[in-house]
Design a protein around this motif. Structure first.
Motif, PDB file in Angstrom:
ATOM      1  N   ALA A  29       0.909  -1.233   0.137  1.00 29.52           N
ATOM      2  CA  ALA A  29       0.028   0.063  -0.143  1.00 29.52           C
ATOM      3  C   ALA A  29       0.898   1.312   0.014  1.00 29.52           C
ATOM      4  N   THR A  30       0.611   2.245  -0.858  1.00 28.14           N
ATOM      5  CA  THR A  30       1.401   3.401  -0.944  1.00 28.14           C
ATOM      6  C   THR A  30       0.514   4.542  -0.783  1.00 28.14           C
ATOM      7  N   GLU A  39       5.591  14.323   0.957  1.00 31.47           N
ATOM      8  CA  GLU A  39       6.438  12.886   1.243  1.00 31.47           C
ATOM      9  C   GLU A  39       5.636  11.735   0.892  1.00 31.47           C
ATOM     10  N   PHE A  40       6.134  10.382   0.695  1.00 26.91           N
ATOM     11  CA  PHE A  40       5.403   9.228   0.537  1.00 26.91           C
ATOM     12  C   PHE A  40       6.034   8.042   1.203  1.00 26.91           C
ATOM     13  N   GLN A  41       5.146   7.151   1.153  1.00 26.25           N
ATOM     14  CA  GLN A  41       5.646   5.808   1.990  1.00 26.25           C
ATOM     15  C   GLN A  41       4.859   4.434   1.414  1.00 26.25           C
ATOM     16  N   GLY A  42       5.458   3.311   1.683  1.00 28.72           N
ATOM     17  CA  GLY A  42       4.977   2.185   1.258  1.00 28.72           C
ATOM     18  C   GLY A  42       4.948   1.089   2.433  1.00 28.72           C
ATOM     19  N   ILE A  43       3.664   0.542   2.671  1.00 27.45           N
ATOM     20  CA  ILE A  43       3.520  -0.399   3.655  1.00 27.45           C
ATOM     21  C   ILE A  43       3.277  -1.971   2.930  1.00 27.45           C
ATOM     22  N   ASP A  44       4.155  -2.919   3.849  1.00 26.45           N
ATOM     23  CA  ASP A  44       4.088  -4.212   3.144  1.00 26.45           C
ATOM     24  C   ASP A  44       2.275  -4.619   4.185  1.00 26.45           C
ATOM     25  N   LEU A  45       1.530  -5.019   3.206  1.00 25.91           N
ATOM     26  CA  LEU A  45       0.196  -5.319   3.952  1.00 25.91           C
ATOM     27  C   LEU A  45       0.456  -6.626   4.828  1.00 25.91           C
ATOM     28  N   ARG A  46       1.335  -7.566   4.377  1.00 24.40           N
ATOM     29  CA  ARG A  46       1.276  -8.802   4.951  1.00 24.40           C
ATOM     30  C   ARG A  46       2.091  -8.532   6.686  1.00 24.40           C
ATOM     31  N   THR A  47       2.994  -7.466   6.712  1.00 27.00           N
ATOM     32  CA  THR A  47       3.565  -7.449   8.079  1.00 27.00           C
ATOM     33  C   THR A  47       3.198  -6.243   8.547  1.00 27.00           C
ATOM     34  N   GLY A  48       2.752  -5.049   7.804  1.00 28.37           N
ATOM     35  CA  GLY A  48       2.211  -3.875   8.425  1.00 28.37           C
ATOM     36  C   GLY A  48       3.527  -3.052   8.566  1.00 28.37           C
ATOM     37  N   LYS A  49       4.645  -3.433   8.098  1.00 26.54           N
ATOM     38  CA  LYS A  49       5.977  -2.863   8.346  1.00 26.54           C
ATOM     39  C   LYS A  49       6.085  -1.701   7.132  1.00 26.54           C
ATOM     40  N   ARG A  50       6.773  -0.495   7.228  1.00 28.44           N
ATOM     41  CA  ARG A  50       7.270   0.370   6.491  1.00 28.44           C
ATOM     42  C   ARG A  50       8.273  -0.116   5.630  1.00 28.44           C
ATOM     43  N   ILE A  51       8.164  -0.236   4.318  1.00 27.49           N
ATOM     44  CA  ILE A  51       9.327  -0.699   3.613  1.00 27.49           C
ATOM     45  C   ILE A  51       9.821   0.479   2.822  1.00 27.49           C
ATOM     46  N   PHE A  52       9.379   1.525   2.487  1.00 27.74           N
ATOM     47  CA  PHE A  52      10.194   2.677   2.039  1.00 27.74           C
ATOM     48  C   PHE A  52       9.580   4.090   2.521  1.00 27.74           C
ATOM     49  N   TYR A  53      10.156   5.193   2.542  1.00 28.79           N
ATOM     50  CA  TYR A  53       9.874   6.360   2.799  1.00 28.79           C
ATOM     51  C   TYR A  53      10.725   7.547   2.331  1.00 28.79           C
ATOM     52  N   GLN A  54      10.143   8.532   1.780  1.00 28.11           N
ATOM     53  CA  GLN A  54      10.731   9.597   1.150  1.00 28.11           C
ATOM     54  C   GLN A  54      10.082  10.854   1.353  1.00 28.11           C
ATOM     55  N   ASN A  55      11.050  12.008   1.766  1.00 32.96           N
ATOM     56  CA  ASN A  55      10.658  13.386   1.746  1.00 32.96           C
ATOM     57  C   ASN A  55      11.179  14.045   0.287  1.00 32.96           C
ATOM     58  N   LEU A  56      10.153  14.419  -0.448  1.00 33.76           N
ATOM     59  CA  LEU A  56      10.573  14.928  -1.618  1.00 33.76           C
ATOM     60  C   LEU A  56      10.699  16.663  -1.785  1.00 33.76           C
ATOM     61  N   GLY A  57      10.730  17.006  -0.380  1.00 35.94           N
ATOM     62  CA  GLY A  57      10.585  18.551  -0.512  1.00 35.94           C
ATOM     63  C   GLY A  57       8.975  19.160  -0.805  1.00 35.94           C
ATOM     64  N   ASN A  58       9.018  20.334  -1.365  1.00 32.11           N
ATOM     65  CA  ASN A  58       7.966  21.200  -1.879  1.00 32.11           C
ATOM     66  C   ASN A  58       7.442  20.665  -3.212  1.00 32.11           C
ATOM     67  N   GLY A  74     -11.606   2.145   4.282  1.00 31.01           N
ATOM     68  CA  GLY A  74     -10.915   3.090   5.217  1.00 31.01           C
ATOM     69  C   GLY A  74      -9.785   3.605   4.604  1.00 31.01           C
ATOM     70  N   GLU A  75      -9.109   4.510   5.141  1.00 28.50           N
ATOM     71  CA  GLU A  75      -7.583   4.790   4.524  1.00 28.50           C
ATOM     72  C   GLU A  75      -6.535   3.596   4.753  1.00 28.50           C
ATOM     73  N   THR A  76      -6.010   4.050   3.438  1.00 21.26           N
ATOM     74  CA  THR A  76      -4.861   3.082   3.171  1.00 21.26           C
ATOM     75  C   THR A  76      -3.806   2.817   4.186  1.00 21.26           C
ATOM     76  N   PRO A  77      -3.277   1.760   4.875  1.00 25.73           N
ATOM     77  CA  PRO A  77      -2.344   1.607   5.977  1.00 25.73           C
ATOM     78  C   PRO A  77      -1.129   2.496   5.762  1.00 25.73           C
TER      79      PRO A  77
END
Length: 132
Positions: free
Chosen positions: A10-11, A23-42, A123-126
């Motif tokens: 889920a992203t 900013e954006f992030q990705g969550i592994d739906l199986r584990t609930g763990k964040r697998i990536f995150y990035q701050n892009l600035g404005n 509901g909202e994406t994880p």
């Protein structure tokens, strides 16, 4: 019975006009763990949503992740991903790189399914940042 997806990535993205941060992030739906995150600035939320989906595709390819499914609540991100081209007027190196990646590895990228996350039913994406 509402069947919320439990496998895939889920992203989501968020843009704060106050802090001038996208900013954006990705969550592994199986584990609930964040697998990536990035701050892009404005940037814009659409840019963040799209780059989140592209980052998930990279993660799937690089890690032989299965199932090859990405969820996003952004129709724009899905369209840009499928077209391998954005409609953004912003000049942005990250967007250029993402388009090149999608076109260069199209044979692999095209085996990844991007599905719409149904916020109304599920509901909202994880991956949601929870700052609405």
């Amino acid at each position: 019975m509402i069947k919320i997806p439990v496998e895939g990535i889920a992203t989501d993205a968020a843009h704060s006009t106050k802090n001038k941060i996208t900013e954006f992030q990705g969550i592994d739906l199986r584990t609930g763990k964040r697998i990536f995150y990035q701050n892009l600035g404005n940037k814009t939320v659409n840019i963040g949503e799209f780059l989140g989906v592209v980052e998930a595709a990279k993660y799937i390819i690089e890690n032989d992740y299965s199932p090859r499914i990405i969820y996003t609540d952004s129709i724009t991100a899905i369209a840009w991903f499928q077209n391998k081209k954005t409609a953004s007027k912003k000049k942005c190196k990250e967007l250029q790189k993402a388009e090149i990646f999608l076109k260069t590895l199209a044979w692999d990228v095209d085996t990844i399914e991007v599905r719409h996350w149904n916020n109304k039913e599920w509901g909202e994406t994880p991956a949601d940042f929870g700052n609405k």
